[in-house]
Design an enzyme around this catalytic site. Structure first.
Site, short mmCIF file in Angstrom:
data_model
loop_
_atom_site.label_atom_id
_atom_site.label_comp_id
_atom_site.label_asym_id
_atom_site.label_seq_id
_atom_site.Cartn_x
_atom_site.Cartn_y
_atom_site.Cartn_z
CG ASP A 221 -10.54 113.85 38.63
OD1 ASP A 221 -10.23 114.72 37.80
OD2 ASP A 221 -9.81 112.89 38.92
CG HIS A 222 -9.87 120.09 38.09
ND1 HIS A 222 -8.87 119.52 38.82
CD2 HIS A 222 -9.25 120.73 37.08
CE1 HIS A 222 -7.71 119.81 38.28
NE2 HIS A 222 -7.89 120.55 37.22
CE LYS B 107 -8.55 120.01 33.17
NZ LYS B 107 -8.05 121.37 33.19
CD GLU C 23 0.48 119.93 36.06
OE1 GLU C 23 -0.33 120.81 36.30
OE2 GLU C 23 0.88 119.10 36.90
CG HIS D 282 -6.32 115.02 37.60
ND1 HIS D 282 -7.53 115.21 38.22
CD2 HIS D 282 -5.48 115.91 38.17
CE1 HIS D 282 -7.41 116.18 39.14
NE2 HIS D 282 -6.18 116.61 39.12
C1 BG6 Z 1 -4.40 119.38 40.54
C2 BG6 Z 1 -3.03 118.99 41.03
O1 BG6 Z 1 -5.35 118.43 40.92
O2 BG6 Z 1 -4.38 119.46 39.13
C3 BG6 Z 1 -1.99 119.96 40.54
O3 BG6 Z 1 -3.03 118.96 42.45
C4 BG6 Z 1 -2.06 120.12 39.06
O4 BG6 Z 1 -0.69 119.53 40.91
C5 BG6 Z 1 -3.49 120.42 38.62
O5 BG6 Z 1 -1.19 121.17 38.66
C6 BG6 Z 1 -3.60 120.40 37.11
O6 BG6 Z 1 -4.86 120.85 36.73
P1 BG6 Z 1 -5.06 121.59 35.35
O7 BG6 Z 1 -6.53 121.79 35.24
O8 BG6 Z 1 -4.29 122.88 35.45
O9 BG6 Z 1 -4.50 120.70 34.30
#
Ligand code: BG6
Length: 518
Positions: free
Chosen positions: A198-199, A203, A237, A261
């Site tokens: 879960d990236h 952060k 977003e 997230h």
């Molecule tokens: C991804 C989603 O996991 O995270 C995308 O699939 C989203 O829809 C993105 O735009 C958002 O990541 P970040 O790091 O740009 O906030």
């Protein structure tokens, strides 16, 4: 001078890992080019990778090794977060990047992969250490695991070295599919060998949440229902669905963002102090939070959630077509591009404190923020000049400009009146390198450090909640979702959800924030 103490939350960026072969499945895809390769380049640039590493791209595309490398070099130019690209660093990385043409579904191609890994020039250095990155479409996750198993490349047997699997999201589409996927992966890779990405956890200001809460004595004593009125988590977003229509139609905002997230941010804010900074201690506490969220009934879902779709409009000066007219989206789609959910945590710390989570596409601002909103001060002292005193807000900005902001009441100089003031802390500083999330996560996976990855039970608990939401929505049987205008902050229904409880959403970051920072 600041004093630094290293804690055990993941390995600090620093020090080198053991040599390994990293195999990227789906290597010709977008993720490899946008995130994975730039992350390796930065790890190499910052001296984190040892001699004897190999990166092997596995994909079906018919291309030569030089072509594959050239594509990655171009990707660096396009997606690196630092410029210019350092040619010497690239020159030290490039010879260790290989391409293995193969079909994900063909077991024989994995036998060829095994042979290739055995015969690479770096094989003597990396030995049995393999890190497999599943950067493929999710339907291939079980197939790749199974084929790795058949080729003897899995983690079931053998001594010395490791076999690890990095799995991208989405991890399942609901609780039953996540369970089934866990079951299949576990046949070949025990839980400690699985790194679910879960990236958001990579952060910097997300990792900082635990430091902020538990390395200070002034916040944690206030961190409960006695002092906190409610919590807001916003991931806003500006981008529209663009070319991702086919995927998004199966996901929507609740599966794409909320289940992973936002839930991760929520657990880090709500968890109890862990017994240690070991991965399992932290993940145990996160799971406990999710377990303390009662499964909402259909009536509760309908009362406490808002889903909506962007309609037509103008965003940043450009005309935006409505979601239903995006490519590969059904003209009758009921998929939400915005979701807001009110959750309660039924435990001693949080009982009665709502957590409002919201996320959406095509909104007027791009930011991620957690707002801790404190109870109002009793206003009897100031009743003569104000009906109600503003609540104190603690805003933790995750992106784009990482910071922590305190909003509190002060006296207006020269007048017997009250106004809000802010104390601002900006996290990014000139003298600190700010790694990208994927750099941190790749390094941790190479180190076998799983704190910043989600455990199977965490994923399943999050699905339990989202499944209840989805089920109630299906029952609702609408033929169209509420619309919101691109460039707005979402549908009026989400404003209303808070307003009826005497609350309001926090304001988006102001335009001049960059300048304020100076
Ligand atoms: C991804 C989603 O996991 O995270 C995308 O699939 C989203 O829809 C993105 O735009 C958002 O990541 P970040 O790091 O740009 O906030």
């Amino acid at each position: 001078m600041t004093t630094r103490q290293t804690a055990g939350l993941g390995h600090m960026i620093g020090g080198k890992v053991a040599p390994a072969a990293v195999v990227i499945f789906g290597a010709s895809g977008d993720l490899t080019h946008r995130k994975i390769l730039p992350a390796f380049y930065h790890l190499q640039k910052n001296g984190h990778l040892p001699e004897g590493m190999a990166i092997v791209g596995f994909a079906r595309r018919d291309q030569s090794e030089p072509q594959f490398r050239e594509g990655l070099r171009q990707a660096l130019e396009d997606h690196s977060h630092t410029h210019p690209i350092d040619n010497a660093v690239w020159a030290s990385l490039e010879p260790h990047i290989y391409y293995q043409k193969g079909d994900l579904a063909n077991p024989e191609d994995y036998v060829r992969l095994a042979e290739r890994l055995r015969t690479l020039p770096e094989a003597a250095a990396f030995g049995r250490n393999h890190l497999y990155y599943l950067a493929t479409a999710p339907n291939f996750f079980p197939i790749v695991a199974e084929n790795l198993g058949k080729a003897g490349l899995d983690a079931r047997e053998g001594t010395g070295g490791y076999r690890r699997l990095i799995v991208e999201k989405p991890f399942g589409t609901d609780l039953p599919s996540a369970r089934a996927l866990n079951q299949i992966l576990h046949q070949y890779f025990p839980e400690p060998c699985i790194f679910r990405i879960d990236h958001y956890l990579g952060k910097e200001n997300v990792q900082n949440l635990l430091y902020f809460r538990f390395a200070n004595s002034i916040f944690e004593p206030l961190w409960d229902r006695r002092y906190i009125d409610h919590v807001q988590i916003t991931v806003a977003e500006t981008q529209t669905i663009g070319t991702r229509g086919a995927y998004y139609e199966t996901a929507g905002a609740s599966r794409d963002m909320l289940q992973n997230h936002l839930m991760q941010l929520f657990t880090l804010i709500a968890m109890e102090p862990p017994a240690s900074l070991e991965a399992e201690s932290i993940r145990d506490e996160k799971v406990k939070v999710l377990r303390s969220v009662p499964t909402p009934t259909p009536e509760e879902v309908l009362r406490n959630s808002v889903r909506a779709q962007y309609g037509p409009g103008i965003l940043n000066g450009k005309t935006v077509r409505p979601y239903r007219e995006e490519d590969r989206v059904s003209r009758r789609s009921l998929v939400e591009t915005y979701v807001c959910l009110r959750l309660e945590v039924d435990n001693w710390r949080w009982s009665g404190v709502p957590f409002y989570l919201r996320t959406g596409k095509a909104l007027g601002h791009q930011y991620t923020e957690i707002c801790i909103v404190f109870h109002r001060a009793p206003c009897v002292l100031f009743a003569h000049n104000l009906k109600r005193i503003a609540r104190n807000w603690l805003k933790i900005r995750i992106q784009p400009i990482e910071g922590i902001h305190m909003i509190f009441n002060t006296k207006v100089p020269g007048q017997p009146a009250i106004e809000e003031a802010r104390m601002d802390f900006y996290y990014r500083r000139q003298d600190h390198y700010f790694p990208e999330a994927y750099e941190r996560l790749l390094l941790d996976a190479l180190n076998g450090e799983s704190t910043l990855f989600t455990r199977s039970d965490e994923v399943e608990q999050a699905w339990r909640i989202i499944d209840a939401v989805q089920a109630a929505w299906r029952e609702e049987d609408l033929d169209r979702l509420p619309l919101y205008a691109p460039g707005s902050m979402g549908p009026v229904e989400a404003e209303e959800l808070l307003r009826r409880e005497g609350r309001r959403w926090g304001d988006p970051p102001c335009e001049q924030e960059e300048e304020l920072r100076e």
